[in-house]
Design a protein around this motif. Sequence first.
Motif, PDB file in Angstrom:
ATOM      1  N   LYS A   1      18.652   5.699  -0.314  1.00 48.97           N
ATOM      2  CA  LYS A   1      19.596   6.200  -1.313  1.00 48.97           C
ATOM      3  C   LYS A   1      20.152   4.985  -2.033  1.00 48.97           C
ATOM      4  CE  LYS A   1      23.668   9.162  -1.589  1.00 48.97           C
ATOM      5  NZ  LYS A   1      23.112   9.979  -2.666  1.00 48.97           N
ATOM      6  N   ARG A   2      19.792   4.843  -3.302  1.00 46.70           N
ATOM      7  CA  ARG A   2      20.248   3.670  -4.042  1.00 46.70           C
ATOM      8  C   ARG A   2      21.671   3.866  -4.543  1.00 46.70           C
ATOM      9  NH1 ARG A   2      17.722   2.118  -9.647  1.00 46.70           N
ATOM     10  NH2 ARG A   2      19.659   3.052 -10.352  1.00 46.70           N
ATOM     11  N   LEU A   3      22.533   2.923  -4.213  1.00 49.74           N
ATOM     12  CA  LEU A   3      23.933   3.013  -4.652  1.00 49.74           C
ATOM     13  C   LEU A   3      24.151   2.236  -5.939  1.00 49.74           C
ATOM     14  CD1 LEU A   3      25.744   2.493  -1.204  1.00 49.74           C
ATOM     15  CD2 LEU A   3      25.040   4.646  -2.287  1.00 49.74           C
ATOM     16  N   GLY A   4      23.366   1.182  -6.133  1.00 52.00           N
ATOM     17  CA  GLY A   4      23.539   0.375  -7.336  1.00 52.00           C
ATOM     18  C   GLY A   4      22.380  -0.579  -7.534  1.00 52.00           C
ATOM     19  N   THR A   5      22.243  -1.053  -8.759  1.00 45.95           N
ATOM     20  CA  THR A   5      21.170  -2.002  -9.079  1.00 45.95           C
ATOM     21  C   THR A   5      21.667  -2.913 -10.202  1.00 45.95           C
ATOM     22  OG1 THR A   5      18.826  -2.178  -9.687  1.00 45.95           O
ATOM     23  CG2 THR A   5      20.089  -0.479 -10.816  1.00 45.95           C
TER      24      THR A   5
ATOM     25  N   GLY B   1      31.939   1.193  -8.351  1.00 45.64           N
ATOM     26  CA  GLY B   1      30.503   1.339  -8.182  1.00 45.64           C
ATOM     27  C   GLY B   1      29.826   0.112  -7.607  1.00 45.64           C
ATOM     28  N   CYS B   2      28.505   0.155  -7.613  1.00 49.84           N
ATOM     29  CA  CYS B   2      27.726  -0.883  -6.921  1.00 49.84           C
ATOM     30  C   CYS B   2      26.704  -1.557  -7.825  1.00 49.84           C
ATOM     31  CB  CYS B   2      27.001  -0.259  -5.725  1.00 49.84           C
ATOM     32  SG  CYS B   2      28.136   0.354  -4.488  1.00 49.84           S
ATOM     33  N   HIS B   3      26.855  -1.446  -9.135  1.00 50.43           N
ATOM     34  CA  HIS B   3      25.901  -2.116 -10.011  1.00 50.43           C
ATOM     35  C   HIS B   3      26.206  -3.613 -10.098  1.00 50.43           C
ATOM     36  CE1 HIS B   3      23.706   1.365 -11.067  1.00 50.43           C
ATOM     37  NE2 HIS B   3      24.679   1.957 -11.736  1.00 50.43           N
ATOM     38  N   PHE B   4      25.198  -4.345 -10.527  1.00 52.08           N
ATOM     39  CA  PHE B   4      25.306  -5.801 -10.667  1.00 52.08           C
ATOM     40  C   PHE B   4      24.952  -6.193 -12.100  1.00 52.08           C
ATOM     41  CE2 PHE B   4      23.974  -4.839  -6.381  1.00 52.08           C
ATOM     42  CZ  PHE B   4      24.662  -5.720  -5.565  1.00 52.08           C
TER      43      PHE B   4
ATOM     44  N   ILE C   1      30.024 -10.214  -2.559  1.00 46.30           N
ATOM     45  CA  ILE C   1      31.038  -9.724  -1.610  1.00 46.30           C
ATOM     46  C   ILE C   1      31.749  -8.497  -2.183  1.00 46.30           C
ATOM     47  CG2 ILE C   1      33.325 -10.289  -0.632  1.00 46.30           C
ATOM     48  CD1 ILE C   1      32.238 -13.139  -0.175  1.00 46.30           C
ATOM     49  N   ASP C   2      32.133  -8.602  -3.448  1.00 47.46           N
ATOM     50  CA  ASP C   2      32.837  -7.494  -4.104  1.00 47.46           C
ATOM     51  C   ASP C   2      31.970  -6.232  -4.139  1.00 47.46           C
ATOM     52  OD1 ASP C   2      35.071  -6.598  -6.056  1.00 47.46           O
ATOM     53  OD2 ASP C   2      33.208  -6.161  -7.120  1.00 47.46           O
ATOM     54  N   ARG C   3      30.700  -6.406  -4.528  1.00 49.75           N
ATOM     55  CA  ARG C   3      29.802  -5.255  -4.635  1.00 49.75           C
ATOM     56  C   ARG C   3      29.517  -4.636  -3.260  1.00 49.75           C
ATOM     57  NH1 ARG C   3      30.121  -3.198  -9.222  1.00 49.75           N
ATOM     58  NH2 ARG C   3      32.180  -3.781  -8.595  1.00 49.75           N
TER      59      ARG C   3
ATOM     60  N   GLY D   1      29.927  -0.951  -1.741  1.00 56.06           N
ATOM     61  CA  GLY D   1      28.771  -0.320  -1.099  1.00 56.06           C
ATOM     62  C   GLY D   1      29.134   0.190   0.291  1.00 56.06           C
ATOM     63  N   LEU D   2      29.880  -0.626   1.045  1.00 55.69           N
ATOM     64  CA  LEU D   2      30.274  -0.209   2.397  1.00 55.69           C
ATOM     65  C   LEU D   2      31.174   1.017   2.344  1.00 55.69           C
ATOM     66  CD1 LEU D   2      30.772  -3.751   3.942  1.00 55.69           C
ATOM     67  CD2 LEU D   2      29.213  -1.992   4.833  1.00 55.69           C
ATOM     68  N   ASN D   3      32.069   1.056   1.355  1.00 48.84           N
ATOM     69  CA  ASN D   3      32.941   2.237   1.224  1.00 48.84           C
ATOM     70  C   ASN D   3      32.114   3.491   0.969  1.00 48.84           C
ATOM     71  OD1 ASN D   3      35.299   0.905   1.685  1.00 48.84           O
ATOM     72  ND2 ASN D   3      35.717   0.483  -0.484  1.00 48.84           N
ATOM     73  N   GLN D   4      31.137   3.361   0.056  1.00 52.35           N
ATOM     74  CA  GLN D   4      30.302   4.538  -0.248  1.00 52.35           C
ATOM     75  C   GLN D   4      29.453   4.934   0.960  1.00 52.35           C
ATOM     76  OE1 GLN D   4      28.061   4.655  -3.882  1.00 52.35           O
ATOM     77  NE2 GLN D   4      29.656   3.664  -5.069  1.00 52.35           N
ATOM     78  N   PHE D   5      28.913   3.904   1.639  1.00 54.91           N
ATOM     79  CA  PHE D   5      28.085   4.137   2.831  1.00 54.91           C
ATOM     80  C   PHE D   5      28.902   4.892   3.880  1.00 54.91           C
ATOM     81  CE2 PHE D   5      26.350   1.752   6.775  1.00 54.91           C
ATOM     82  CZ  PHE D   5      25.385   2.716   7.008  1.00 54.91           C
ATOM     83  N   ARG D   6      30.134   4.421   4.101  1.00 60.70           N
ATOM     84  CA  ARG D   6      30.959   5.034   5.152  1.00 60.70           C
ATOM     85  C   ARG D   6      31.489   6.403   4.760  1.00 60.70           C
ATOM     86  NH1 ARG D   6      33.948  -0.581   6.633  1.00 60.70           N
ATOM     87  NH2 ARG D   6      32.633  -1.143   8.396  1.00 60.70           N
ATOM     88  N   SER D   7      31.544   6.655   3.450  1.00 58.13           N
ATOM     89  CA  SER D   7      31.993   8.005   3.074  1.00 58.13           C
ATOM     90  C   SER D   7      30.889   9.023   3.416  1.00 58.13           C
ATOM     91  CB  SER D   7      32.370   8.067   1.590  1.00 58.13           C
ATOM     92  OG  SER D   7      31.213   7.972   0.803  1.00 58.13           O
TER      93      SER D   7
END
Length: 356
Positions: free
Chosen positions: A155-159, A209-212, A254-256, A260-266
């Motif tokens: 499951k891609r959260l960001g790119t 979000g998790c984009h870069f 680190i910020d991204r 990502g960890l917040n979304q993963f844990r949700s």
Amino acid sequence: MLILGIESSCDETAAALVCDATKIEQRILSNVVLTQDKEHSPFGGIVPEIAARAHLKHLDDIIMSAMTAADVSFDEIDGIAATGGPGLIGGVIVGIMSAKAIASVKKKPFIAVNHLEGHALTARLTSNISFPYLLLLVSGGHCQLLIVEDIGKYKRLGTTVDDALGEAFDKCAKMMGLGYPGGPRVEAAAKTGDERKFNLPRPMRGREGCHFSFSGLKTAVRRQIEQIGSGNMNSQDIADLCASFQRAAGDVLIDRCKNGLNQFRSIYPTGNILVVAGGVAANKSIGNRLAELKHTENIQLMIPPTELCTDNAAMIAWAGIEKLKSGHTSSLDFKPRPRWPLDPNAPPAIGAGVKA
Ligand code: KG4
Ligand code: ZN
């Protein structure tokens, strides 16, 4: 289970024999990698046609070296796994054709492996971790945060909306005259640099979000070089700029990763593993920065050893083992896939608020 893995999607010609031994240190029987740095360095980057020809020239010998080093015969292996994409089409064709030929002559299963899945599953080769985990994939062509839910299930959260991080390393190295491949050279130069010397942007930091995005950081490096004057840059300036670039990139990651960890844990409330993979994961300074998350986010951080972060065939063989065990093989009709997303359902990153 014993698998021959073949990797030829970019500028490394590689073959490896890997088994599923319970003891982790007994799994890799051989891991042979021939890099094409010499062929590409005069051009300051990878030339696809040269890459394809070099794979064609060397792959048979590399496969035989891996077989000899592991001391096994083709009759003893349980299958052949090769990178089927994404990557440079010429190289992928060379690897896939060789794998199919061995598979059909020796009547063994053939497994086409997604190169990114090879990176994604490496942490399961080098440690006993189970699904799901969060993956930061940072290579020359990709920069993504994904949840690894199972074999073939991502499951891609960001790119990235522009450059991959490895690409930014390579381009900055080129601008500073450090040559190719850039990542390891920037890391080496940064060792004696002052990471606070240059005030560079941290694109996407603080955004949802998790984009870069890394093109702005790369442009800021170019501006600094222009300001000093490329001919006037001494080795200390280069070291300071490399260190400042790495610091900025580390801050962004680190910020991204926090988002990502917040979304993963949700989705997975007990999820607590962050895996970093791909060539940039070989960077010790970036790795040390990401280690800050162990304390602030209370997670386990897994980064494979350097030689398994950059492109290799052990990761392809291991992904082959995982796929074969879960009942996935490929037909000899498999067509190379220069584009092959891990999460085909992920929406395009366009609209992330930065240049598309
Ligand atoms: O995963 P990889 O070997 O190939 C791809 O799948 O793209 O990653 C290659 C990228 C290149 O951009 C290279 O400069 C970068 O990884 N890289 C590094 C380091 N070693 C390799 N970047 C920063 N620091 C390193 N030590
Ligand atoms: Zn790679």
